[in-house]
Write a protein that holds these residues in place. Structure first.
Motif, PDB file in Angstrom:
ATOM      1  N   MET A 123       0.658  -1.209   0.136  1.00  0.00           N
ATOM      2  CA  MET A 123       0.132  -0.015   0.134  1.00  0.00           C
ATOM      3  C   MET A 123       0.931   1.081   0.082  1.00  0.00           C
ATOM      4  N   VAL A 124       2.084   1.157   0.755  1.00  0.00           N
ATOM      5  CA  VAL A 124       3.038   2.347   0.363  1.00  0.00           C
ATOM      6  C   VAL A 124       4.241   1.996  -0.630  1.00  0.00           C
ATOM      7  N   ILE A 125       4.207   2.686  -1.418  1.00  0.00           N
ATOM      8  CA  ILE A 125       5.177   2.316  -2.430  1.00  0.00           C
ATOM      9  C   ILE A 125       6.498   3.363  -2.450  1.00  0.00           C
ATOM     10  N   PRO A 126       7.617   3.144  -1.714  1.00  0.00           N
ATOM     11  CA  PRO A 126       8.604   3.982  -1.899  1.00  0.00           C
ATOM     12  C   PRO A 126       9.141   4.744  -3.069  1.00  0.00           C
ATOM     13  N   MET A 127       9.445   5.996  -3.174  1.00  0.00           N
ATOM     14  CA  MET A 127       9.946   6.560  -4.288  1.00  0.00           C
ATOM     15  C   MET A 127      11.211   7.140  -4.452  1.00  0.00           C
ATOM     16  N   ASP A 128      11.871   6.773  -5.288  1.00  0.00           N
ATOM     17  CA  ASP A 128      13.414   7.658  -5.416  1.00  0.00           C
ATOM     18  C   ASP A 128      13.124   9.087  -5.862  1.00  0.00           C
ATOM     19  N   VAL A 129      13.919   9.794  -5.263  1.00  0.00           N
ATOM     20  CA  VAL A 129      13.705  11.390  -5.581  1.00  0.00           C
ATOM     21  C   VAL A 129      14.936  12.004  -5.842  1.00  0.00           C
ATOM     22  N   ASN A 130      15.251  12.121  -7.171  1.00  0.00           N
ATOM     23  CA  ASN A 130      16.355  12.722  -7.676  1.00  0.00           C
ATOM     24  C   ASN A 130      16.279  14.267  -7.736  1.00  0.00           C
TER      25      ASN A 130
END
Length: 287
Positions: A123-130
């Motif tokens: 339900m929680v999808i981690p995101m890469d923040v460039n």
């Protein structure tokens, strides 16, 4: 607590812009309690600017630090305050499915859709923040601080730019897969919603909202899949989770009641003894 309703009803605390199916937010989290229980009826894209929060969703735990982010699907969760980082500055966007589908289809010819992985079940999808993603959302902060009215088109353009940069980042292909699935008409199955959220004290109408169904459709599909009523199934699952915590953890009975979705510890103890024939404390002593 419906976190979307909480945010929208308090613009003095949560700086915001509301445009049709989108709610833009920028704020310093006012959380006072160590752990709070929330649920979101819409997709929530969140970027942590400074500070930290810890999220617990089902059996998973996620730490959100400075310059990180995540996509929260419709879900319930626990939000925990880290004693070393009580402050939390963030930007968040509530995005309904139809809006995400529209933007995705607009960008589809330009997106790297070959060889994307299966969509995640979490339900929680981690995101890469460039840097490009970070520059996009930070550029919105001045708009939240100005007193003059702002053309909606500017906000939509900025959000489109942000989403595009999230989608094309190869490290976010799991998010791209999730949105691609939405755009292709995927409907989350009842079991996926319930297995991830049964431990939260929600009304049936709120579970139906997380499943993106009417209450009547939710009940019908639930009983077709599980061959029982939602109330009976949820209680059985919560009791099984509570028994597991009592046997294998050092959590207090009060903590277990909270983390298993019971209204309070007295309600939990009464139901537990009625169904298991021992009080939670007696059950722990026998384990």
């Amino acid at each position: 607590m419906n976190v979307y309703d909480l945010h929208k009803a308090n613009p003095d605390i949560f700086k915001q812009f509301s445009i049709k199916d989108i709610l833009f937010l920028y704020y310093h989290c006012p959380q006072k309690e160590k752990i709070i229980k929330l649920h979101s009826p819409y997709n929530q894209l969140t970027f942590s600017i400074s500070g930290r929060r810890i999220f617990h969703q089902g059996e998973h735990t996620y730490t959100v630090n400075k310059n990180s982010g995540f996509l929260l699907r419709r879900a319930a969760f626990l939000q925990e305050m880290d004693d070393a980082f009580k402050g939390w500055e963030l930007m968040a966007f509530y995005l309904k499915d139809e809006f995400l589908k529209k933007i995705f289809n607009e960008f589809r010819p330009h997106l790297p859709l070959r060889d994307i992985p299966p969509p995640p079940n979490e339900m929680v999808i981690p995101m890469d923040v460039n840097n490009r993603i970070r520059d996009c959302y930070l550029s919105l902060i001045p708009y939240f601080n100005q007193s003059d009215s702002l053309p909606e088109e500017i906000l939509i353009i900025k959000l489109k730019e942000l989403l595009y940069n999230v989608f094309i980042n190869p490290k976010n292909n799991h998010i791209l897969s999730y949105v691609n699935n939405l755009a292709n008409g995927y409907e989350v199955p009842i079991w996926e919603v319930m297995e991830a959220n049964y431990m939260y004290n929600l009304k049936l109408s709120e579970y139906a909202q997380l499943a993106n169904r009417s209450l009547s459709s939710f009940k019908r599909e639930f009983e077709e899949f599980y061959s029982t009523t939602p109330g009976k199934w949820i209680l059985e699952k919560r009791l099984e989770r509570a028994k597991r915590f009592i046997r294998t953890s050092q959590k207090t009975i009060s903590e277990i009641a909270f983390e298993c979705g019971f209204k309070n510890v007295s309600h939990f103890s009464r139901i537990f003894k009625e169904k298991i024939k021992f009080s939670p404390t007696e059950y722990r002593d026998k384990a």
